[in-house]
Each structure stands twice: as C-alpha cells, then as structure tokens.
Design a protein around this motif. Sequence first.
Motif, PDB file in Angstrom:
ATOM      1  N   PRO A 184       0.445  -1.177   0.427  1.00  0.00           N
ATOM      2  CA  PRO A 184       0.395   0.177   0.038  1.00  0.00           C
ATOM      3  C   PRO A 184       0.969   1.214   0.038  1.00  0.00           C
ATOM      4  N   ARG A 239       2.373   4.657  -3.162  1.00  0.00           N
ATOM      5  CA  ARG A 239       2.260   5.560  -3.669  1.00  0.00           C
ATOM      6  C   ARG A 239       2.302   7.094  -4.221  1.00  0.00           C
ATOM      7  N   GLU A 277      -3.424  -7.797   2.094  1.00  0.00           N
ATOM      8  CA  GLU A 277      -4.130  -8.337   1.189  1.00  0.00           C
ATOM      9  C   GLU A 277      -5.240  -9.753   1.474  1.00  0.00           C
ATOM     10  N   ASN A 332      -7.783   1.420  -2.301  1.00  0.00           N
ATOM     11  CA  ASN A 332      -7.736   1.114  -0.335  1.00  0.00           C
ATOM     12  C   ASN A 332      -6.938  -0.202  -0.340  1.00  0.00           C
ATOM     13  N   GLN A 333      -6.327  -1.170   0.597  1.00  0.00           N
ATOM     14  CA  GLN A 333      -5.955  -2.165   1.666  1.00  0.00           C
ATOM     15  C   GLN A 333      -5.481  -2.175   2.014  1.00  0.00           C
TER      16      GLN A 333
END
Length: 435
Positions: free
Chosen positions: A258, A261, A290, A285-286
């Motif tokens: 994540p 970004r 995961e 999102n996460q």
Amino acid sequence: MSQQEIQQELNVDQYTLGLVGPDQEWAGTVADGGTITTYTPPGCWGPMVTPEFHGGHEVTRPVRVEGAEIGDAVALHIRDVEVTSMATSTGSMAEREGAFGDDPFVDHRCPECGTEWPETVVEGTGEDAIKCADCGANASSFGFEYGYTVAFDDDHTVGVTVDENGAHELAENADEVMDIPENSRQHPILLYEPGEMPGTLGRLRPFIGNVGTTPPVTMPDSHNAGDFGQSLIGAEHDYGVETEDDLEARTDGHMDIPQVRAGATLICPVKVDGAGVYVGDLHANQGDGELSLHTTDVSGTVTMDVEVIEDLELDGPVLLPPEEDLPFISKPYSDEEREAGEKLAAKHGVDLADDMGPIQVVGSGATVNDATQNAFDRATKLLDMSEGEVRSRCTFTGGVQIGRLPGVVQLDMLAPMAVLEDRGIAHLVREQYGL
C-alpha cells in the motif's frame, strides 16, 4: 510515431493481455528524467473473470527508458495516483471446476466446449453473465466465496458497501461506473453484483499493486512475484517453469504494497535493455497483507518521473515510501534526536556513526519467511553487509512489514548514507526525506 523516438512526456493507454516479458509490444520510449502518465484499467477481478486473459491483471504495454541497460536500475518517482472508477466489487474468491487447467489465473478453458482462452460475451448480470462466444456456457474461472460492492464518494476519500439492490443498479451500468478504458479488454467485475457486508464504511488511499520493470522471460503479469510465481513451477501451460531457480528472472512488479503510492519512489531492477516500465492493478485501498487476496480494483491514472541509476544491479525493488508511511523506528532522526545521540555517544566514548537514511528492500517467496530471507539476501548484496549486520540493523532501526500474504515483504532499516552513496542512490534518499 517510431517506438524509438524519445519523448519527454509519454502517455500510455494500451495494455497487454495479462502478460509481461520481452516479447510485448513497446508503448514508446521516454527520456531519462522524463514523465510517464498511464490510464490503467482495474487489475485482478476483471481479468480474472475474462477468460481471454493469460494472467490475472491488465497492465500497460512496457515503456522503454532512454539509456537503461541490463544491470542498471530505474527510479520511479510516483507523483500522482488518481482513481477514476466510482465503484467496484471484490471479496474472497471461489474457483470453478472445469474452467481451467493447472492455474485458474492463467490457463482458462471453456468447461463445455474446451476452447482455450475463449472469447466471451456478456448476457445480463450476475455470476453467470460471462458466456463462451462459441457455445454459450458460463466460461469464467472464478466466482465469489464472499463478495461485496463498494461505492465511492466524489472525492474518493471514503467508500461504503451497498446491498443487493444497490449492487444490481451499479451492475447494469458497469462499464461506465468502473470507467473501463476504451482499449481495455476485460469484463467489469461489477457485473457479478455481490451484495454482502452492506453499510460498511472504509477509508480510501489509492496505490499501485503492480508496477515495475519487464522480466527477461514472458510470464503472467500477476505471477511476477515469488509467491504467486510458485504456481508456475511444474505447470503444463505455456508459461510453466521447471524449478524455483527459474523464478529468479522475475522483477517483483506484483507487490500489493500500500505504500507504493503518490509521493513514493520505487527503485526497480533493469533486466532487459530499455527497462520496460509497466503499470497496473490500481487499488482504492487495502490493509497490509491483502488478507482476502483481493481488494478494491479500480481504473485510474498514474503520473511518474523516471530516472536511470547506472550499475546498481538490483535483484528486486527498493522502496522509499512517503515519510509518514515509515515505521516510527525507521524515520529519519530529528535535530533534537541527533543532538541527544551525540551527547550519549560522547559520554560512552564512541563516535556517533555517520548519517543514515531509510530504505525498504522488497522480498518475495513462497511464504512470509521465504520472502523475508529473500529480502535479507537482496539487502546483503545491495549494502555489501553480512546477513548478521543486516538482521541487526533491521532489528535496531527497522523491521519487516507484510505487503501481501503469502509472501511479499518490505525489509526496512536506516542504512548508512556512506554506503548508499557508494551504491549511487544516496541522492534519492536525501531528496525523498529532505536529508
């Protein structure tokens, strides 16, 4: 326009059919120091339920980077990630017997007529909507074990899960709601209209799940990692490999971390001349890990600047996340902390070590333990340290974070700037963290 013509700014809106490798058509050539902007379709679920795909994602065609040669690295300075979908569906998956051979992400076949990687058409909505164009059977390899549909606010700051009625309404206009790009070949997963877990609010923070450089062998894009790649070993389809050693060709573009970004810098190995930068699998999102293997796949745009780093000879990616994403123990030291350290070192008769900067070495493998060992191996090579020193520095000034289960991690530490200077990446760390 010639694919060799060097462009300062390159826009990419063409995609592969689920594969990465040296035989994919180039999107163009960008200058060292230039900018790549991509318009990407959703990752996992759309390609997963579209049997024509040979991998689990739909990534961009690769971009040649001016001057990037095998043994170099390319730094991707991610400036912006913007979500353009207004909703998506996701959840945990169930495989459909008879719709694939060794691997439901790769070797699709119609369970009725046996056509491999069949073309399909959409009839209605729901999990039976994707039909073989030859015989009319449900040809998708996947359904939901537990699924939900998420609608986003206009600013893409939050999402809320909808009920069955809301999911059906979105499914009836799935392509437009998900903003499937014109050149995309996937069916939108909103068609499946799952409606479990309604009324649940979630925060959004978009990132790139699959981004990096082209491996020297052709492989499914979703399997360009040490955990997903395990299913290629012994597989009888076109992309099977014989041993674990064959997976060393990977570049670990599929990370699902994540922190990849806007504001991050990702340093990627160059294993084919020109690097072959590609982008895909955007997520709204996460959570770390995961944990259901899938998250909120979306369409969107990515803008990043590229920079060639000569002779770095990386085996896998190195991540410099935004400072706010660093663990407390791995953040750069403040002036006050440095001053306190100077006094404490003098008190005990030692010289305070040279400045240090944060880095995260990405590792992947069959399990989290294997991925962590892979990261140790990569870090020892990058920093020319013993494994014992790497482990010690990661314990005292860093740690390990889980990008994806079963096996993608970030090994983070504060590394001596003098060592990073020798490796040619100190300027990247200084720029990233204002050192």
